[in-house]
Design an enzyme around this catalytic site. Structure first.
Site, PDB file in Angstrom:
ATOM      1  N   GLU A  17      45.134  25.110  41.157  1.00  0.00           N
ATOM      2  CA  GLU A  17      44.924  26.259  41.809  1.00  0.00           C
ATOM      3  C   GLU A  17      44.074  25.646  42.409  1.00  0.00           C
ATOM      4  O   GLU A  17      43.263  25.802  43.034  1.00  0.00           O
ATOM      5  CB  GLU A  17      44.592  27.301  40.674  1.00  0.00           C
ATOM      6  CG  GLU A  17      43.674  28.406  41.018  1.00  0.00           C
ATOM      7  CD  GLU A  17      43.857  29.829  39.357  1.00  0.00           C
ATOM      8  OE1 GLU A  17      44.425  29.233  38.903  1.00  0.00           O
ATOM      9  OE2 GLU A  17      42.713  30.374  39.636  1.00  0.00           O
ATOM     10  N   HIS A  78      48.927  35.061  43.205  1.00  0.00           N
ATOM     11  CA  HIS A  78      48.750  35.958  42.111  1.00  0.00           C
ATOM     12  C   HIS A  78      48.646  37.024  42.536  1.00  0.00           C
ATOM     13  O   HIS A  78      48.286  36.832  43.463  1.00  0.00           O
ATOM     14  CB  HIS A  78      47.112  35.293  41.992  1.00  0.00           C
ATOM     15  CG  HIS A  78      46.885  33.986  41.287  1.00  0.00           C
ATOM     16  ND1 HIS A  78      45.431  33.804  40.177  1.00  0.00           N
ATOM     17  CD2 HIS A  78      48.371  32.209  41.438  1.00  0.00           C
ATOM     18  CE1 HIS A  78      46.186  32.049  40.010  1.00  0.00           C
ATOM     19  NE2 HIS A  78      47.024  32.014  40.898  1.00  0.00           N
ATOM     20  N   ARG A 108      46.874  41.203  35.597  1.00  0.00           N
ATOM     21  CA  ARG A 108      46.060  42.549  35.518  1.00  0.00           C
ATOM     22  C   ARG A 108      44.436  42.507  36.665  1.00  0.00           C
ATOM     23  O   ARG A 108      44.849  43.867  37.505  1.00  0.00           O
ATOM     24  CB  ARG A 108      45.095  43.533  33.889  1.00  0.00           C
ATOM     25  CG  ARG A 108      44.969  44.693  34.640  1.00  0.00           C
ATOM     26  CD  ARG A 108      43.980  44.791  32.883  1.00  0.00           C
ATOM     27  NE  ARG A 108      42.872  44.027  33.082  1.00  0.00           N
ATOM     28  CZ  ARG A 108      42.104  44.616  31.963  1.00  0.00           C
ATOM     29  NH1 ARG A 108      41.486  44.771  30.845  1.00  0.00           N
ATOM     30  NH2 ARG A 108      40.764  43.869  32.198  1.00  0.00           N
ATOM     31  N   TYR A 144      44.970  33.241  27.040  1.00  0.00           N
ATOM     32  CA  TYR A 144      43.505  33.057  27.175  1.00  0.00           C
ATOM     33  C   TYR A 144      43.817  32.057  24.926  1.00  0.00           C
ATOM     34  O   TYR A 144      43.276  33.185  24.435  1.00  0.00           O
ATOM     35  CB  TYR A 144      42.947  34.534  26.459  1.00  0.00           C
ATOM     36  CG  TYR A 144      42.831  35.109  27.931  1.00  0.00           C
ATOM     37  CD1 TYR A 144      42.164  34.821  29.158  1.00  0.00           C
ATOM     38  CD2 TYR A 144      44.202  36.087  27.965  1.00  0.00           C
ATOM     39  CE1 TYR A 144      42.684  35.295  30.369  1.00  0.00           C
ATOM     40  CE2 TYR A 144      44.133  36.064  29.481  1.00  0.00           C
ATOM     41  CZ  TYR A 144      43.478  36.341  30.074  1.00  0.00           C
ATOM     42  OH  TYR A 144      43.203  36.606  31.624  1.00  0.00           O
ATOM     43  N   HIS A 148      40.890  37.031  24.935  1.00  0.00           N
ATOM     44  CA  HIS A 148      40.750  37.760  25.863  1.00  0.00           C
ATOM     45  C   HIS A 148      39.390  38.143  25.798  1.00  0.00           C
ATOM     46  O   HIS A 148      39.457  38.957  24.363  1.00  0.00           O
ATOM     47  CB  HIS A 148      42.047  38.693  26.160  1.00  0.00           C
ATOM     48  CG  HIS A 148      41.125  39.229  28.077  1.00  0.00           C
ATOM     49  ND1 HIS A 148      41.111  41.126  27.679  1.00  0.00           N
ATOM     50  CD2 HIS A 148      41.678  39.162  29.366  1.00  0.00           C
ATOM     51  CE1 HIS A 148      40.452  40.604  29.282  1.00  0.00           C
ATOM     52  NE2 HIS A 148      40.683  39.869  30.052  1.00  0.00           N
ATOM     53  N   GLN A 175      43.710  30.590  30.347  1.00  0.00           N
ATOM     54  CA  GLN A 175      42.208  30.861  30.693  1.00  0.00           C
ATOM     55  C   GLN A 175      41.633  28.832  30.173  1.00  0.00           C
ATOM     56  O   GLN A 175      42.468  28.093  29.456  1.00  0.00           O
ATOM     57  CB  GLN A 175      41.694  31.315  30.196  1.00  0.00           C
ATOM     58  CG  GLN A 175      39.905  31.908  30.462  1.00  0.00           C
ATOM     59  CD  GLN A 175      39.895  32.186  31.909  1.00  0.00           C
ATOM     60  OE1 GLN A 175      39.895  30.963  32.673  1.00  0.00           O
ATOM     61  NE2 GLN A 175      39.914  33.496  31.934  1.00  0.00           N
ATOM     62  N   GLN A 211      27.995  27.387  37.874  1.00  0.00           N
ATOM     63  CA  GLN A 211      29.283  27.137  37.786  1.00  0.00           C
ATOM     64  C   GLN A 211      29.621  27.145  36.479  1.00  0.00           C
ATOM     65  O   GLN A 211      30.501  28.755  36.074  1.00  0.00           O
ATOM     66  CB  GLN A 211      29.784  26.397  38.348  1.00  0.00           C
ATOM     67  CG  GLN A 211      31.319  25.777  37.804  1.00  0.00           C
ATOM     68  CD  GLN A 211      32.140  24.583  37.617  1.00  0.00           C
ATOM     69  OE1 GLN A 211      31.183  23.789  37.580  1.00  0.00           O
ATOM     70  NE2 GLN A 211      33.576  23.965  37.639  1.00  0.00           N
TER      71      GLN A 211
HETATM   72  P1  FAD Z   1      46.461  41.473  30.601  1.00  0.00           P
HETATM   73  O1  FAD Z   1      47.085  40.472  29.700  1.00  0.00           O
HETATM   74  O2  FAD Z   1      47.226  43.256  30.393  1.00  0.00           O
HETATM   75  O3  FAD Z   1      45.911  41.886  29.161  1.00  0.00           O
HETATM   76  C1  FAD Z   1      43.805  41.979  29.704  1.00  0.00           C
HETATM   77  C2  FAD Z   1      43.408  42.683  28.213  1.00  0.00           C
HETATM   78  O4  FAD Z   1      44.360  43.709  27.568  1.00  0.00           O
HETATM   79  C3  FAD Z   1      43.684  42.254  26.944  1.00  0.00           C
HETATM   80  O5  FAD Z   1      42.960  41.739  26.346  1.00  0.00           O
HETATM   81  C4  FAD Z   1      45.101  42.035  26.204  1.00  0.00           C
HETATM   82  O6  FAD Z   1      45.315  42.146  24.805  1.00  0.00           O
HETATM   83  C5  FAD Z   1      44.785  43.899  26.520  1.00  0.00           C
HETATM   84  N1  FAD Z   1      46.667  44.742  26.453  1.00  0.00           N
HETATM   85  C6  FAD Z   1      47.773  43.853  26.974  1.00  0.00           C
HETATM   86  N2  FAD Z   1      48.269  44.723  27.019  1.00  0.00           N
HETATM   87  C7  FAD Z   1      47.961  45.772  26.183  1.00  0.00           C
HETATM   88  C8  FAD Z   1      48.494  47.163  25.747  1.00  0.00           C
HETATM   89  N3  FAD Z   1      49.442  47.326  25.711  1.00  0.00           N
HETATM   90  N4  FAD Z   1      47.377  47.650  25.016  1.00  0.00           N
HETATM   91  C9  FAD Z   1      46.459  47.810  24.750  1.00  0.00           C
HETATM   92  N5  FAD Z   1      45.459  46.702  25.305  1.00  0.00           N
HETATM   93  C10 FAD Z   1      46.459  45.559  26.142  1.00  0.00           C
HETATM   94  N6  FAD Z   1      41.638  37.526  38.209  1.00  0.00           N
HETATM   95  C11 FAD Z   1      42.071  37.843  39.335  1.00  0.00           C
HETATM   96  O7  FAD Z   1      41.440  38.485  39.870  1.00  0.00           O
HETATM   97  N7  FAD Z   1      42.525  36.843  40.412  1.00  0.00           N
HETATM   98  C12 FAD Z   1      43.091  35.542  40.091  1.00  0.00           C
HETATM   99  O8  FAD Z   1      43.967  35.149  41.048  1.00  0.00           O
HETATM  100  C13 FAD Z   1      43.115  35.168  38.544  1.00  0.00           C
HETATM  101  N8  FAD Z   1      44.083  34.155  38.528  1.00  0.00           N
HETATM  102  C14 FAD Z   1      43.768  34.233  36.738  1.00  0.00           C
HETATM  103  C15 FAD Z   1      44.520  32.569  36.324  1.00  0.00           C
HETATM  104  C16 FAD Z   1      44.687  32.893  35.686  1.00  0.00           C
HETATM  105  C17 FAD Z   1      45.561  32.017  34.355  1.00  0.00           C
HETATM  106  C18 FAD Z   1      43.176  33.576  34.212  1.00  0.00           C
HETATM  107  C19 FAD Z   1      44.037  33.048  33.083  1.00  0.00           C
HETATM  108  C20 FAD Z   1      43.621  34.672  34.855  1.00  0.00           C
HETATM  109  C21 FAD Z   1      43.008  34.762  35.961  1.00  0.00           C
HETATM  110  N9  FAD Z   1      42.230  35.861  36.658  1.00  0.00           N
HETATM  111  C22 FAD Z   1      42.857  36.503  37.952  1.00  0.00           C
HETATM  112  C23 FAD Z   1      41.946  36.415  35.860  1.00  0.00           C
HETATM  113  C24 FAD Z   1      42.415  38.190  34.854  1.00  0.00           C
HETATM  114  O9  FAD Z   1      42.874  38.558  35.831  1.00  0.00           O
HETATM  115  C25 FAD Z   1      41.181  38.851  34.285  1.00  0.00           C
HETATM  116  O10 FAD Z   1      41.224  37.830  32.981  1.00  0.00           O
HETATM  117  C26 FAD Z   1      41.612  39.808  33.474  1.00  0.00           C
HETATM  118  O11 FAD Z   1      40.512  40.509  32.728  1.00  0.00           O
HETATM  119  C27 FAD Z   1      43.380  39.997  32.382  1.00  0.00           C
HETATM  120  O12 FAD Z   1      44.476  39.203  33.227  1.00  0.00           O
HETATM  121  P2  FAD Z   1      46.059  39.046  32.522  1.00  0.00           P
HETATM  122  O13 FAD Z   1      46.441  39.781  33.560  1.00  0.00           O
HETATM  123  O14 FAD Z   1      45.654  38.302  31.585  1.00  0.00           O
HETATM  124  O15 FAD Z   1      45.517  41.137  31.435  1.00  0.00           O
END
Ligand code: FAD
Length: 286
Positions: A17, A78, A108, A144, A148, A175, A211
């Site tokens: 990444e 991403h 998200r 996660y 999360h 994560q 970090q």
């Molecule tokens: P989601 O999958 O939507 O989950 C977010 C939260 O919502 C979780 O607590 C989940 O349990 C909850 N949830 C999901 N669906 C529902 C529902 N229907 N009802 C109620 N609750 C729900 N961030 C950046 O800004 N840029 C990046 O490039 C980036 N790259 C990443 C790469 C990796 C491999 C990882 C692990 C994370 C990355 N992130 C990045 C961070 C990520 O954007 C954050 O962790 C963010 O807070 C959650 O994103 P997600 O896509 O996992 O969210």
């Protein structure tokens, strides 16, 4: 190539990444980094994207295009959705199509207290569905091992993860974590929940104390005793901490490979020395 097909052909998949440079001029300078990373022969390179309102986002697709066209490596772009409208997403997807970029990590994005979400996408699952309905993309998602930070429980988090996979995510990238047992326990829970797509283990080699403090605050990763012991012993010696951080990450990866993980995703932080040392440490294992 679609990453979905890569997992059909090869396990473990090894990926890197990277993040896009902040300034246009730096996009030219990133060639040195890509030269070295490409020699390490990763199966794909994923490029991060801001959570919204950031000019850097313009560079994500440009960098992915460079990775594909100039280095012949499969890129994953991403995309975050909380602070984007469907119209804006359409433009991004059109740009991906134009550049023949087939793989997206649908996220998200973190909430930013200074930015009011657009409220067109609420969760990553909404974005997965939207992308699948608007083009021939392979879509993956984040997961996660420790849950999360906003999830009401690990069970609820895994239920939502299952929804993300059912919506069309063909593989998951985890994560970062520092305790492999947490990852193995997570793998068991996902299997029980009926999640059967490949899950890559996200590994971040720790090379400086600031970090790790930032990371732990952001993602809540727990720190095993042996990790804390290493940090305490070497925190004031930059070179020693680098060696120790690399050795810790290599040990984690060796154990994960011995447990037949689907893939290892290395958070390189654009640090070629880190990527080189990690790859050297596992060259005969993959
Ligand atoms: P989601 O999958 O939507 O989950 C977010 C939260 O919502 C979780 O607590 C989940 O349990 C909850 N949830 C999901 N669906 C529902 C529902 N229907 N009802 C109620 N609750 C729900 N961030 C950046 O800004 N840029 C990046 O490039 C980036 N790259 C990443 C790469 C990796 C491999 C990882 C692990 C994370 C990355 N992130 C990045 C961070 C990520 O954007 C954050 O962790 C963010 O807070 C959650 O994103 P997600 O896509 O996992 O969210």
């Amino acid at each position: 190539m679609k990453v979905e097909n890569l997992f059909r052909e090869k396990r473990p998949v090894i990926s890197f990444e990277i993040f896009p440079p902040k300034r246009d001029t730096e996009l030219k300078n990133i060639d040195g980094t890509l030269e070295i990373l490409s020699r390490l022969n990763p199966d794909f390179i994923s490029v991060t994207f801001g959570a919204g309102g950031s000019a850097t986002n313009n560079k994500t697709i440009a960098l992915a295009k460079k990775i594909k066209q100039e280095y012949g490596i499969t890129p994953i772009v991403h995309l975050t959705c909380l602070n984007y409208s469907k119209n804006e997403m359409d433009e991004l997807l059109a740009e991906l199509k134009e550049n023949e970029i087939e793989n997206v990590l649908a996220l998200r994005g973190d909430r930013n207290p200074d930015i009011e979400p657009k409220k067109e996408f609420h969760y990553a699952t909404d974005l997965v569905k939207y992308i699948k309905a608007h083009g021939d993309f392979d879509v993956c998602g984040a997961c996660y091992p420790e849950g999360h930070t906003e999830a009401e429980s690990i069970v609820a988090d895994i239920q939502h993860l299952k929804e993300k996979v059912d919506a069309g995510a063909t593989h998951l990238i985890s994560q970062l974590f520092f305790d492999n047992n947490i990852f193995y326990s997570f793998q068991e829970k996902t299997k029980l929940a009926g999640i059967n797509v490949p899950i890559e283990a996200g590994i971040m080699p720790v090379i400086n104390k600031a970090q790790i403090e930032r990371m732990v605050t952001l993602c809540g990763a727990s720190l095993p005793e042996k990790f804390q012991c290493m940090m305490n012993k070497y925190e004031n010696d930059k070179d020693a901490l680098f060696d120790a951080g690399i050795a810790y990450a290599v040990n984690q990866i060796v154990d994960l490979l011995a447990h037949d993980v689907d893939g290892i995703h290395i958070y390189t932080m654009n640090n070629t020395k880190v990527a080189e040392r990690i790859c050297k440490g596992i060259e005969n294992l993959i």
